[in-house]
Design a protein around this motif. Structure first.
Motif, PDB file in Angstrom:
ATOM      1  N   THR A   1     -42.312 -19.273-101.056  1.00  0.00           N
ATOM      2  CA  THR A   1     -43.689 -18.871-100.758  1.00  0.00           C
ATOM      3  C   THR A   1     -44.689 -19.783-101.459  1.00  0.00           C
ATOM      4  O   THR A   1     -45.681 -20.228-100.867  1.00  0.00           O
TER       5      THR A   1
ATOM      6  N   HIS B   1     -36.623 -16.480 -94.581  1.00  0.00           N
ATOM      7  CA  HIS B   1     -37.901 -16.338 -95.283  1.00  0.00           C
ATOM      8  C   HIS B   1     -39.022 -16.242 -94.247  1.00  0.00           C
ATOM      9  O   HIS B   1     -39.325 -17.223 -93.560  1.00  0.00           O
TER      10      HIS B   1
ATOM     11  N   PRO C   1     -45.336 -16.871 -94.744  1.00  0.00           N
ATOM     12  CA  PRO C   1     -46.405 -16.089 -95.410  1.00  0.00           C
ATOM     13  C   PRO C   1     -47.770 -16.381 -94.790  1.00  0.00           C
ATOM     14  O   PRO C   1     -48.685 -16.888 -95.445  1.00  0.00           O
TER      15      PRO C   1
ATOM     16  N   TRP D   1     -50.709 -14.603 -91.958  1.00  0.00           N
ATOM     17  CA  TRP D   1     -51.144 -13.413 -91.239  1.00  0.00           C
ATOM     18  C   TRP D   1     -52.249 -13.809 -90.259  1.00  0.00           C
ATOM     19  O   TRP D   1     -53.137 -14.614 -90.589  1.00  0.00           O
TER      20      TRP D   1
ATOM     21  N   ARG E   1     -50.041 -15.879-100.918  1.00  0.00           N
ATOM     22  CA  ARG E   1     -48.848 -15.520-101.676  1.00  0.00           C
ATOM     23  C   ARG E   1     -48.529 -14.039-101.543  1.00  0.00           C
ATOM     24  O   ARG E   1     -47.371 -13.629-101.633  1.00  0.00           O
ATOM     25  N   GLU E   2     -49.573 -13.225-101.378  1.00  0.00           N
ATOM     26  CA  GLU E   2     -49.425 -11.782-101.190  1.00  0.00           C
ATOM     27  C   GLU E   2     -50.080 -11.382 -99.869  1.00  0.00           C
ATOM     28  O   GLU E   2     -51.014 -12.045 -99.407  1.00  0.00           O
ATOM     29  N   ALA E   3     -49.585 -10.292 -99.280  1.00  0.00           N
ATOM     30  CA  ALA E   3     -50.141  -9.841 -97.999  1.00  0.00           C
ATOM     31  C   ALA E   3     -51.604  -9.436 -98.180  1.00  0.00           C
ATOM     32  O   ALA E   3     -51.919  -8.594 -99.033  1.00  0.00           O
TER      33      ALA E   3
ATOM     34  N   GLN F   1     -48.433 -10.119 -89.630  1.00  0.00           N
ATOM     35  CA  GLN F   1     -47.757 -11.275 -90.204  1.00  0.00           C
ATOM     36  C   GLN F   1     -47.085 -12.089 -89.105  1.00  0.00           C
ATOM     37  O   GLN F   1     -46.589 -11.547 -88.115  1.00  0.00           O
TER      38      GLN F   1
END
Length: 882
Positions: free
Chosen positions: A159, A415, A418, A420, A432-434, A448
């Motif tokens: 990621t 994987h 990452p 959206w 890195r985060e949703a 996503q």
């Protein structure tokens, strides 16, 4: 009873391998001992797929790495071999889908989350199988550091790399030509496409001019793709078509107007010199289309069927049916000019074997140009060295012609990208985060990206993600960059190159300094192993039959770096015989040590002992040099020659005189030398045959270490360099070999003794006199007599010539002359009969006319061979009668 007498009469690898490995692993011996300030030796294992079953490729890979690891561990280097497995997106997903198909379930029935739950269960059930099998080979990895490409740490690294490179503009999303599997319904990397030469047809089709002119003829192996043509390209220098450049043609069947364009890409000498442009289904056509603003029209669905853009006559048809109909319609309209047989390479999916379709698709790509340049420089400047060096050319050829890498796959296992996508405004967010909301419009309607990353994306990070990156861990600080990457030449493009540019990009350092390339395993005829040939060999079956050590040694002995190797039962048996030879010799030595360790008294060394210690020094230096230079095959050959020929066949036999008949002082000296040489031999052999050497090592008296694996690598001791004694001993050995040859020719029984009369060359008399025990033990001499050069012998003798003189052996001591004449005469008559028989065949016109030339030649060669032997026999009979 002393420990040495507990050794079995024969070595049974099946009885010791499992318990020996378990003891190694439980002792923690595979874990590195970190020494601050001392450079470590590190290998990260090329991760086998979790779908994997141990095959010969793994066996070579693991054997090469384990030899290097055990060697450096014994040198005292802090040594880490970090193991792990690869999630293998497409391979694993196909396995699971195939399993589900048998149950009547599809991916869609379970949904993405349900399918992933099943995939993790599958991994839990089968994922450890390959690592257990690697243990059977003796792989001395630090299993406490075992990694998986989809574990939390490696996933975090993936990621981080994706986000960083997206933010730098290196990762982008766009429409490009990619390899597409219509069965797996995913993009494929080049390595996932197998090319095979196939018989096909080349169809010549006329494309008329818009105004009714005859136009031109194009040639294609895939006529159904013409439905997606948006132009025809010709070479600007081709005078046949200059009048058509810029004009319009009428595309048959769909009546679409398409332009003729001039482009240097076209080879005027190939085919008709006119190339149909199908930009959505051919990478070269795509590039030409971009240069000339041709329309990009995709006419195929993801399952390989034709879509609506192909026209109402073809929409929904499978590709093969569409081809048939296209040809029928072209022929009916008189536009199918001719059909030729044609052989060309066809790409197929390496997993399902469906024909791969090049087609345009919206995918994620990595811009390779800025990454390739420093990776090329690293190898050119020898920061990374290929062994053998010739494989650097393969690396350069690919890196200097590299295209952007399609990194997305239409799968569920892997994987997940990452990224959206905002369903309201269309913005793409990479993070890195949703994210909770869209940064552009504030909408929470985010989904996503459905795709996962190419397996090789995570594998490219393997040398540093496994050590804890992106976190600053102690392992990363100490063990990176790693030392050696051992791998096959078939993945230089796809993995080695990607690790090099990834290491330079994200760590600022090369990932390893040496790439050691090994070849592939072939069968005894030199053929590549394949299911179609049915010549595959299961390494686990070989281990069951011959033992892991025999397999390891057979794969390495005499094989140069980068060279393919052949495996056969004969080669396996030879390796097992070598193991048995070492076992039997060790058992003899240990039986005579009486459980007591002794030290060599340098003042008592005789010529034989000086010779073997000097030869040991040479073996140590040679093996060490070859291992440091990554030539494992030569190192193994040195070990084989020293252990079998010099130690077992010569020195042990020579030592028996002192062991059985010597004074107590001489017995102890012989035992001390035997112990010293055996101890060093076991340690030199250990990286190649760990189970055998560990088992024998445990029986050695006076050892300082609990395991052969943890004992120090032998060092040559200069005080035992005896060049003169080596030369002297070589002369004696040559003389003994000459005598043995004569005895073999005369078919003298091994136990039969005869006098040996020696005429030494100048300067050799004293050495030969001292060597009388050697001639008695190894040349069947009942007594040794030195003659002067001019001294004449009246009795019949046979002569054996050596480099240091001549040996005369009374013939009467060797054979009963009359019986020998009778035996040789009978043998000679048999040869005469064979010659007459062969001559009869060759004198028969019918045989010569009808027999294959090879058979006629074989008979001719047979006569010549038999005549040569007959002449030798007749000469020997004549000599005996004199």
């Amino acid at each position: 009873m002393s420990q040495q007498f507990e050794m079995d009469k024969t070595f049974s690898p099946q009885q010791v391998e499992g318990t020996t490995y378990e003891a190694w692993e439980q002792s923690g011996a595979f874990k590195p001992v970190i020494k601050v300030g001392k450079k470590p030796y590190t290998i990260v294992m090329p991760p086998p797929n979790i779908t994997g079953q141990l095959h010969m490729g793994h066996a070579v890979d693991v054997t090469v790495q384990d030899i290097l690891i055990r060697f450096h561990r014994m040198l005292g280097d802090p040594t880490l071999w970090l193991p792990g497995t690869d999630h293998a997106s497409i391979a694993t997903e196909n396995k699971i889908v195939e399993q589900m198909r048998k149950e009547g379930i599809t991916k869609e029935d379970l949904g993405r989350e349900g399918f992933l739950e099943r995939a993790w269960e599958w991994k839990k059930l089968y994922g450890g199988r390959i690592t257990q099998q690697l243990r059977r080979l003796g792989a001395s990895c630090d299993w406490s550091r075992e990694r998986f490409t989809m574990d939390a740490g490696c996933s975090k690294a993936v990621t981080e790399v994706f986000v960083r490179m997206y933010e730098e503009g290196l990762i982008y999303r766009g429409e490009r030509i990619i390899n597409w599997c219509p069965v797996c319904k995913t993009a494929l990397s080049d390595i996932e496409v197998d090319y095979e030469e196939k018989q096909s047809k080349l169809y010549h089709i006329r494309y008329p001019e818009d105004d009714g002119g005859e136009g031109l003829v194009v040639a294609t192996t895939r006529p159904e793709t013409m439905l997606g043509d948006t132009g025809v390209a010709v070479n600007p220098q081709d005078e046949r078509y200059t009048h058509l450049i810029g004009k319009e043609l009428l595309l048959p069947l769909v009546n679409r107007r398409i332009h003729v364009v001039a482009d240097d890409y076209v080879d005027a000498s190939f085919g008709t010199g006119a190339v149909k442009m199908t930009p959505a289904h051919d990478p070269n056509d795509f590039e030409v289309a971009k240069r000339h603003n041709l329309e990009i029209l995709r006419v195929m669905n993801d399952d390989g069927s034709m879509n609506e853009a192909a026209g109402p006559d073809f929409a929904g048809m499978p590709g093969k049916d569409a081809r048939k109909k296209v040809l029928e319609m072209l022929e009916a309209q008189g536009l199918l000019v001719k059909v030729q047989d044609y052989t060309h390479n066809v790409g197929s999916c390496s997993r399902c074997h469906a024909t791969v379709e090049p087609l345009i698709s919206k995918q994620w790509f990595l811009n390779m140009e800025p990454l390739a340049k420093p990776a090329i420089e690293a190898v050119r400047e020898c920061k990374v060295t290929f062994v053998p060096e010739r494989f650097a050319k393969t690396y350069f050829n690919w890196m200097e012609n590299i295209r952007d890498w399609c990194i997305s796959r239409q799968l569920w296992w892997g994987h997940r990208i990452p990224a959206w996508h905002c369903q309201t405004c269309g913005t793409t967010i990479v993070a890195r985060e949703a994210p909770d909301t869209c940064p552009d419009c504030g909408s929470s309607r985010l989904s996503q990206d459905e795709d996962v990353l190419d397996t090789w994306f995570s594998s490219a990070l393997w040398p540093f993600s496994t050590l804890g990156w992106p976190d600053d861990t102690k392992d990363l600080e100490y063990f990176y960059p790693t030392s050696t990457l051992a791998t096959g030449y078939d993945i230089i493009f796809f993995w080695v190159a990607r690790m090099i540019f990834s290491g330079l990009k994200h760590m600022g350092e090369i990932p390893f300094d040496t790439v050691l390339i090994h070849g592939i395993v072939r069968d005894e005829l030199g053929r590549k192993m394949s299911k179609s040939l049915g010549n595959g060999v299961d390494p686990l079956e070989l281990i069951d039959t011959y033992g892991a050590d025999a397999l390891r040694f057979s794969l390495i002995l005499g094989v140069a770096p980068g060279a393919d190797m052949r495996i056969s039962n004969e080669r396996m048996e030879a390796a097992r015989n070598f193991a048995n030879k070492i076992w039997n010799a060790s058992r003899f030595v240990l039986m005579n040590l009486d459980g007591t360790s002794r030290t060599i008294d340098d003042s008592l060394l005789n010529t034989n002992e000086k010779w073997i210690l000097s030869r040991l020094n040479r073996a140590i230096r040679s093996m060490t040099g070859h291992l440091e230079g990554n030539d494992l095959g030569l190192s193994a050959q040195v070990m084989y020659d020293f252990a079998w020929n010099e130690f077992c066949d010569w020195y042990i036999e020579l030592s028996k005189g002192d062991l059985f008949d010597g004074t107590p002082e001489r017995k102890d000296q012989a035992r001390a030398v035997l112990e010293t040489v055996l101890s060093a031999t076991l340690r030199l052999l250990h990286p190649f045959m760990p189970f055998l050497t560990e088992t024998i090592f445990k029986a050695m008296p006076g050892k300082q270490e609990a395991s052969c694996m943890l004992s120090p690598w032998p060092e040559a001791d200069g005080k035992y360099d005896f060049a003169q004694e080596e030369q002297q001993m070589e002369g004696v050995m040559d003389m003994i070999r000459a005598i043995r040859t004569v005895r073999n020719e005369l078919k003298v029984q091994p136990g039969h003794r005869a006098r040996v009369l020696l005429k030494p060359n100048p300067g050799w008399a004293e050495r030969l006199r001292d060597a009388e025990p050697a001639f008695q033990r190894l040349a069947g001499a009942s007594a040794l007599t030195l003659l002067k050069a001019e001294e004449h012998i009246t009795e019949k003798t046979v002569s054996a010539i050596g480099t240091i003189g001549e040996a005369l052996i009374p013939l009467g001591d060797l054979v009963d002359i009359e019986k020998e004449i009778a035996r040789l005469s009978k043998e000679a008559q048999g040869l005469r009969d064979e010659i007459i028989k062969s001559q009869g065949k060759l004198n028969n016109p019918g045989f010569v006319a009808k027999a294959p030339p090879a058979l006629v030649q074989a008979e001719q060669e047979k006569i010549a061979h038999n005549e040569g032997i007959l002449a030798s026999l007749e000469k020997r009979v004549e000599e005996l009668r004199q």
